[in-house]
Design a protein around this motif. Sequence first.
Motif, PDB file in Angstrom:
ATOM      1  N   ASN A 152       0.848  -1.194   0.000  1.00 36.10           N
ATOM      2  CA  ASN A 152       0.000   0.000   0.000  1.00 36.10           C
ATOM      3  C   ASN A 152       0.881   1.239   0.000  1.00 36.10           C
ATOM      4  O   ASN A 152       2.101   1.157  -0.105  1.00 36.10           O
ATOM      5  N   SER A 153       0.282   2.407   0.155  1.00 32.85           N
ATOM      6  CA  SER A 153       1.031   3.663   0.086  1.00 32.85           C
ATOM      7  C   SER A 153       1.988   3.846   1.261  1.00 32.85           C
ATOM      8  O   SER A 153       2.857   4.714   1.223  1.00 32.85           O
ATOM      9  N   ASN A 154       1.843   3.037   2.300  1.00 35.05           N
ATOM     10  CA  ASN A 154       2.736   3.121   3.455  1.00 35.05           C
ATOM     11  C   ASN A 154       3.936   2.186   3.340  1.00 35.05           C
ATOM     12  O   ASN A 154       4.621   1.930   4.322  1.00 35.05           O
ATOM     13  N   CYS A 155       4.164   1.648   2.132  1.00 33.29           N
ATOM     14  CA  CYS A 155       5.289   0.747   1.885  1.00 33.29           C
ATOM     15  C   CYS A 155       6.021   1.192   0.624  1.00 33.29           C
ATOM     16  O   CYS A 155       5.393   1.654  -0.324  1.00 33.29           O
ATOM     17  N   SER A 156       7.342   1.010   0.629  1.00 30.76           N
ATOM     18  CA  SER A 156       8.152   1.340  -0.543  1.00 30.76           C
ATOM     19  C   SER A 156       9.199   0.267  -0.774  1.00 30.76           C
ATOM     20  O   SER A 156       9.718  -0.312   0.183  1.00 30.76           O
ATOM     21  N   LYS A 207       8.811   5.915   9.276  1.00 29.94           N
ATOM     22  CA  LYS A 207       7.370   6.064   9.461  1.00 29.94           C
ATOM     23  C   LYS A 207       6.568   5.125   8.568  1.00 29.94           C
ATOM     24  O   LYS A 207       5.364   5.039   8.687  1.00 29.94           O
ATOM     25  N   LYS A 208       7.246   4.465   7.634  1.00 33.01           N
ATOM     26  CA  LYS A 208       6.564   3.504   6.770  1.00 33.01           C
ATOM     27  C   LYS A 208       7.449   2.291   6.569  1.00 33.01           C
ATOM     28  O   LYS A 208       8.602   2.273   7.005  1.00 33.01           O
ATOM     29  N   THR A 209       6.936   1.269   5.925  1.00 36.23           N
ATOM     30  CA  THR A 209       7.654   0.025   5.705  1.00 36.23           C
ATOM     31  C   THR A 209       8.477   0.123   4.421  1.00 36.23           C
ATOM     32  O   THR A 209       7.982   0.598   3.401  1.00 36.23           O
ATOM     33  N   TYR A 210       9.721  -0.340   4.486  1.00 36.22           N
ATOM     34  CA  TYR A 210      10.615  -0.326   3.329  1.00 36.22           C
ATOM     35  C   TYR A 210      11.115  -1.739   3.051  1.00 36.22           C
ATOM     36  O   TYR A 210      11.527  -2.440   3.970  1.00 36.22           O
ATOM     37  N   PRO A 234       8.316   0.246  10.951  1.00 35.95           N
ATOM     38  CA  PRO A 234       8.214   1.166  12.089  1.00 35.95           C
ATOM     39  C   PRO A 234       7.846   0.403  13.366  1.00 35.95           C
ATOM     40  O   PRO A 234       7.138  -0.607  13.321  1.00 35.95           O
ATOM     41  N   LEU A 245       4.151  -0.652  14.129  1.00 40.22           N
ATOM     42  CA  LEU A 245       3.435  -1.705  13.413  1.00 40.22           C
ATOM     43  C   LEU A 245       3.719  -3.071  14.016  1.00 40.22           C
ATOM     44  O   LEU A 245       4.742  -3.280  14.664  1.00 40.22           O
ATOM     45  N   THR A 255       3.700  -7.798   9.546  1.00 42.33           N
ATOM     46  CA  THR A 255       4.684  -7.441   8.527  1.00 42.33           C
ATOM     47  C   THR A 255       5.489  -8.657   8.087  1.00 42.33           C
ATOM     48  O   THR A 255       5.892  -8.752   6.929  1.00 42.33           O
TER      49      THR A 255
END
Length: 136
Positions: free
Chosen positions: A22-26, A41-44, A79, A82, A87
């Motif tokens: 989703n938008s909270n992951c890169s 602040k987000k999942t990588y 983060p 979470l 995850t």
Amino acid sequence: MQSSAALIDAFIKTITDSDVLNSNCSAIRAYESKNLPVPIKKTYFSFSALENKLYYSADESGKKTEVNSVRIAVNCFIPLTLSPAVTHTLTESVMLMLMKSNSSIVSFTVGKTEYDSDVDAFRINSELLFQTEKQI
């Protein structure tokens, strides 16, 4: 010989183009000039080459065979806010999707969740093994 950089680019594109994240992951390339913000602040999902081996052998009929084996590290940074369990499941889904997207990926591993003090986050170490074999 397969370039590890080209493989990493393809894996990042596969993940980015999918609907798994989703938008909270890169998905990113490790060790780029951009550093992860601390705390994150987000999942990588961070990709880096571990090893690229090219060797020759002979098959059972004596024909020369070229084997290319590439190991890619896929570290997932999460983060602290979470759930590591959720995850970890996402990481397994991402690795399975990558394996299904490329028939030359022969295996993957998803490691345990650990705390990474460098980015003040949880980290899951994973690995992909890409292997091709061709007669020459």
